[in-house]
Write an enzyme that holds these catalytic residues in place. Structure first.
Site, PDB file in Angstrom:
ATOM      1  CG  HIS A  78      -1.939  -1.042   1.073  1.00  0.00           C
ATOM      2  ND1 HIS A  78      -2.807  -1.280   2.123  1.00  0.00           N
ATOM      3  CD2 HIS A  78      -2.265  -2.019   0.373  1.00  0.00           C
ATOM      4  CE1 HIS A  78      -3.585  -2.382   1.925  1.00  0.00           C
ATOM      5  NE2 HIS A  78      -3.104  -2.909   0.681  1.00  0.00           N
ATOM      6  CG  HIS A 237      -7.688  -3.034  -2.315  1.00  0.00           C
ATOM      7  ND1 HIS A 237      -7.075  -2.226  -1.537  1.00  0.00           N
ATOM      8  CD2 HIS A 237      -6.889  -4.422  -1.935  1.00  0.00           C
ATOM      9  CE1 HIS A 237      -6.113  -2.461  -0.744  1.00  0.00           C
ATOM     10  NE2 HIS A 237      -5.795  -3.942  -1.187  1.00  0.00           N
ATOM     11  CG  ASP A 241      -3.255  -5.242  -2.970  1.00  0.00           C
ATOM     12  OD1 ASP A 241      -2.938  -4.046  -2.229  1.00  0.00           O
ATOM     13  OD2 ASP A 241      -3.737  -5.999  -2.700  1.00  0.00           O
ATOM     14  CG  HIS A 264       0.282  -9.682  -2.603  1.00  0.00           C
ATOM     15  ND1 HIS A 264       0.145  -8.414  -2.797  1.00  0.00           N
ATOM     16  CD2 HIS A 264      -0.536  -9.793  -1.633  1.00  0.00           C
ATOM     17  CE1 HIS A 264      -0.565  -7.841  -2.079  1.00  0.00           C
ATOM     18  NE2 HIS A 264      -1.257  -8.415  -1.292  1.00  0.00           N
TER      19      HIS A 264
END
Length: 304
Positions: A78, A237, A241, A264
Site C-alpha cells: 500500500h 483495490h 495492490d 502478490h
C-alpha cells in the site's frame, strides 16, 4: 523534463499491523537522487536497510514482504502504491517493526502523509522502465501480463462467487496518472471474508484486522456499516495492490498491465520475469524540456 522526486520534509505516523496487531511507528524521510525507496528496521541493532526491490520479495501470501540479511518488512504494497501514485522515486522508510501499519486498509492515508510532507522535485531525470515486448506469467488459471504501451495502463479482472461481487463489477481499467490514482484507486480498501479471517486468527494472522481497516464480507453481504466507497471497490483495490507490487520493479513503468485473478505472488513473478529478460525492457528518461514528454502525467508537486 520529468524529474525524480522525494519528500520535502520528514513525517511520522503510528498505526496497527494487520497481521501482528501491534502498534507500529513509521517515519518517512527524504532521500537523495538515485537512492530509490529503502525500508529501515530501526528496531534492530544494527539497523538493517531493505531496498524496495522485487528480487528481495520472500512473502506473497496475504501481503508482499521483503527480506534482507534475515530482517523482514511485510505489507509494503500500500505504501509502495502511494509512492508510485505520487511519483516518489527516492525515500527512506523507518519502521519500528517487521510490518507496515495497515492504516484504513487503503493507500489514502499514505497519500495524505506524502502530501503533508510535501513533494520535492530533484535535479535529475526520472528513469522509467519501458516495456519493449510482451511478457506473460501464469499460475493455474491466473494470468499477469505486460505489453508495450505508450503510457501506463492497468486492467484487472477478479472472479469471486459472491453476490456483492457480480460479474459486471469484476473488471476495471485505468490510464495511470497522479490525478486518476488519487481519485479512482487510493481510497479502495483491502477486503476479506469472515470465514477466511477466522482461519487466519487460528494461525495468529490478521490479529489487527477489523472493519476499521478492511471490507469484511459474510456469505451474502458487506458487514461494514458504512458500505463501499466505490461500487467496484474490490477490483479497484486489486489494482492498488498491483501498482505497489509492480513498483518493486525499480522505477515507474511505461507499459500495459493486464491481469486475471492475479495476486502478490503472480505480480512478483511478472516483475522477476521482466527483469530476467533484458530484451523485454529498457531504461528511458526525458531529460530536456524541449525533448519528448513522458506519456505518464504526474501532477505538479504544488498541486498535489
Amino acid at each position: 523534463m520529468s524529474q525524480q522526486r522525494t519528500l520535502n520534509n520528514t513525517i511520522r505516523a503510528t498505526g496497527v499491523g494487520l497481521h501482528s496487531g501491534n502498534k507500529i511507528h513509521i517515519t518517512l524521510r527524504p532521500a537523495p537522487v538515485n537512492h530509490g525507496i529503502v525500508f529501515r528496521r530501526v528496531d534492530l541493532d544494527p539497523v538493517v536497510e531493505i531496498p524496495a526491490s522485487g528480487d528481495l520479495v520472500t512473502e506473497v501470501i496475504l501481503c508482499t514482504g521483503l527480506t534482507r540479511n534475515g530482517a523482514k518488512v511485510q505489507t509494503v504494497e500500500h505504501l509502495m502504491s502511494a509512492f508510485a501514485g505520487l511519483g516518489i522515486d527516492n525515500a527512506i522508510v523507518d519502521l519500528s517493526s517487521a510490518e507496515l501499519p495497515i492504516m484504513d486498509g487503503s493507500s489514502a492515508p499514505f497519500v495524505f502523509l506524502l502530501q503533508s510532507a510535501g513533494i520535492l522535485e530533484q535535479n535529475a531525470a526520472k528513469r522509467f522502465i519501458r516495456i519493449k515486448r510482451s511478457v506473460e506469467v501464469r499460475q493455474g488459471d491466473k494470468v499477469a501480463k505486460f505489453s508495450p504501451y505508450d503510457g501506463y495502463k492497468l486492467g484487472f479482472t477478479i472472479e469471486f462467487d459472491h453476490p456483492m461481487i457480480p460479474h459486471k463489477q469484476s473488471y476495471y481499467e485505468m490510464e495511470f496518472s497522479t490525478a486518476a490514482y488519487i481519485k479512482e484507486i487510493s481510497l479502495a480498501r483491502t477486503f476479506g471474508f469472515m470465514h477466511d479471517l477466522e482461519d487466519m486468527r487460528e494461525r495468529n494472522l490478521g490479529l489487527g484486522g477489523s472493519m476499521d481497516n478492511a471490507i469484511l464480507l459474510d456469505d451474502f453481504r458487506v458487514l461494514n456499516e458504512d458500505g463501499l466507497r466505490y461500487g467496484n471497490e474490490f477490483v479497484r483495490h486489486k489494482i492498488l495492490d498491483a501498482i505497489g507490487d509492480l513498483y518493486l520493479i525499480g522505477g515507474p513503468i511505461l507499459g500495459a498491465y493486464e491481469a486475471f485473478k492475479s495476486g502478490h505472488a503472480l505480480n512478483n513473478k511478472l516483475v522477476r520475469a521482466v527483469l530476467a529478460d533484458e530484451t523485454s525492457w529498457e531504461w528511458i528518461s526525458f531529460p530536456s524540456p524541449a525533448a519528448e514528454q513522458p506519456p505518464v502525467v504526474y501532477t505538479h508537486p504544488a498541486c498535489i
